[in-house]
Design an enzyme around this catalytic site. Structure first.
Site, short mmCIF file in Angstrom:
data_model
loop_
_atom_site.label_atom_id
_atom_site.label_comp_id
_atom_site.label_asym_id
_atom_site.label_seq_id
_atom_site.Cartn_x
_atom_site.Cartn_y
_atom_site.Cartn_z
N HIS A 74 0.84 -1.20 0.00
CA HIS A 74 0.00 0.00 0.00
C HIS A 74 0.88 1.25 0.00
CE1 HIS A 74 -4.01 -1.74 1.69
NE2 HIS A 74 -3.54 -2.44 0.69
N TYR A 91 -8.95 5.13 8.02
CA TYR A 91 -9.04 5.47 9.44
C TYR A 91 -10.12 6.53 9.56
CZ TYR A 91 -4.58 3.11 10.47
OH TYR A 91 -3.59 2.19 10.64
N PRO A 103 -3.31 -0.33 19.08
CA PRO A 103 -3.09 -0.77 17.69
C PRO A 103 -3.29 0.30 16.62
CG PRO A 103 -5.18 -1.61 18.54
CD PRO A 103 -4.49 -0.93 19.68
N LYS A 146 1.89 -0.65 15.19
CA LYS A 146 3.32 -0.73 15.46
C LYS A 146 3.77 -1.98 16.20
CE LYS A 146 4.56 2.88 13.44
NZ LYS A 146 4.99 2.52 12.11
N TYR A 198 4.41 6.35 10.21
CA TYR A 198 3.57 5.20 9.85
C TYR A 198 4.38 4.14 9.13
CZ TYR A 198 -0.75 2.73 8.91
OH TYR A 198 -1.75 1.78 8.91
C1 PHB Z 1 -5.16 -4.62 10.70
O1 PHB Z 1 -5.31 -4.78 9.47
O2 PHB Z 1 -5.35 -5.53 11.49
C2 PHB Z 1 -4.77 -3.28 11.23
C3 PHB Z 1 -4.45 -2.27 10.33
C4 PHB Z 1 -4.09 -1.03 10.81
C5 PHB Z 1 -4.04 -0.80 12.16
C6 PHB Z 1 -4.33 -1.81 13.06
C7 PHB Z 1 -4.70 -3.06 12.58
O3 PHB Z 1 -3.70 0.43 12.60
#
Ligand code: PHB
Ligand code: APR
Length: 384
Positions: free
Chosen positions: A72, A196, A288, A292, A380
């Protein structure tokens, strides 16, 4: 029984450490409390930083990751009725992320270790670590494993960190008044990149695992009861929090797994006591939101491998002595980033109108200023 490095825990940290040590000619035994099937099926996050991908590929365990992982080049921040793309390729050229489930990394590492004749013991009972300041050993299920060094890779609830005598560690902690309800669903992702989303109803995240499987998270109350979330309620809430921009429709499908994850920030310093070295979640936890956790575990293990290779090459403890210091710098950057992303995107019951305006102001800044967007992007994809 004797080995060079006794590793407690067969999560990503313990398994990768065992694999990297073998590439340096260093022997280890991995002791895991759960079954192989359990650790291979435990659904966790799934975002790998560039450095994590490079580590796995360089170590010869990246073949399936390169084939099935989804690269990505950005993420979307969705709020206030609009989506804003943070473009990693433009902001941090040459660095991106790959979406690949943590349990897939675990499966690949277990397969590699077993193919090499590696010693992983699953379902071992009563692991305890002893004599940490000199000639350490591990006891489990009536057996004894002597080793030069113990690697505590047994996660946040493991036995290693609590075995360090009182007064040695300093703990830093922050709890959040909410949790994440995570959902895995058999449905084509409705967006090409991660979304997000901040909304008045709470945070939501749209992620994915493959072209046929999507992963979602919803901010829920801390300690939320899963029974309160039948599938229809989950889809309705995801729709309410994600269908907030024109031309976005959430595709729904069969939910194949769901669970509630608590949110916590935690660091124990130092990450070492005597001959015991802590790595991954055993030493630190992040919420989460910044994805990280796995990446920090991999980074710790990279540092520990170099330090142990130095030790076995000429008996020098110089790198081992610097292990905690070398890891904590990265750990704290990720602590800040994860706390910041969490604070920016979630709703807090305690928030007044002033707090919500501050969130919006910062989101506006991150999505309009290249300087602010670069701050998000470089954290990120992972600081070098
Ligand atoms: C996930 O795909 O499980 C995932 C992706 C981004 C995050 C946390 C979990 O910030
Ligand atoms: N004896 C043996 N094994 C144990 C014990 C014990 N007493 N306690 C815990 N374990 C095992 C757990 O069953 C688990 O398989 O240690 C392992 C720790 O693995 P993880 O929790 O996956 O931790 P780590 O390898 O540090 O990986 C960090 O995991 O929690 C996620 O988001 C986090 O992605 C990050 C990653």
């Amino acid at each position: 029984m004797r080995t060079q490095v006794g590793i407690i825990g067969a999560g990503p940290a313990g398994l990768l450490l065992s694999h990297l040590l073998r590439l340096r000619g260093i022997e280890s035994v991995v002791l895991e409390r759960r079954s192989r099937a359990y650790v291979e099926q435990r659904v966790r996050a799934g975002v790998l930083e560039q450095a994590t991908v490079d580590t796995l590929v360089d170590a010869g365990v990246g073949e399936r990751l390169l084939r099935e992982g989804l690269p990505h080049g950005g993420i979307e921040l969705r709020y206030g009725g609009a989506g804003h793309r943070i473009d990693f390729e433009e902001l941090v050229p040459g660095r991106s992320i790959t979406v690949y489930g943590q349990q897939e990394v675990v499966k690949d590492l277990i397969a590699a270790r077993l193919a090499d004749g590696g010693d992983i013991r699953f379902e071992v009972d009563d692991v305890a670590v002893h004599s940490l300041s000199a000639e350490p050993y591990v006891t489990f299920g009536g057996e004894r494993l002597d080793c030069d060094v113990i690697a505590g890779c047994d996660g946040f609830h493991g036995v290693c960190r609590p075995s360090i005598p009182a007064g040695v560690l300093t703990e830093f902690e922050r709890d959040y008044p909410f949790a994440w309800l995570g959902v895995l669903a058999r449905v084509k992702p409705s967006a090409e990149e991660l979304v997000y989303a901040r909304s008045e109803r709470g945070f939501a995240l749209h992620s994915m695992r493959s072209p046929e499987v999507s992963r979602f998270y919803l901010q829920v109350a801390a300690g939320e009861d899963l029974d309160a979330w039948p599938d229809e309620r989950i889809w309705a809430e995801l729709r309410a929090r994600l269908e907030t921009v024109p031309d976005f429709t959430l595709a729904t499908g069969q939910i194949i797994e769901k669970g509630v994850t608590s949110m916590r920030s935690y660091v124990a310093e130092p990450m070492q006591y005597g001959r015991l070295y802590l790595a991954g979640d055993a030493a630190h936890i992040v919420p989460p939101t910044g994805a990280k956790g796995l990446n920090l575990a991999v980074a710790d293990v990279r540092v520990l491998t170099e330090a142990l290779a130095g030790f076995y090459a000429d008996g020098s403890t110089e790198l081992l002595d610097g292990y905690s210091r070398d890891c904590l710098k990265r750990v704290w950057r990720a602590q800040h980033f994860s706390w910041w992303m969490t604070t920016l995107l979630h709703t807090f019951d305690s928030d007044d109108a002033y707090g919500r305006r501050l969130q919006t102001s910062y989101l506006d800044y991150v999505t309009s200023s290249a300087a602010a967007a670069t701050t998000l992007a470089e954290n990120y994809v992972g600081m070098a």
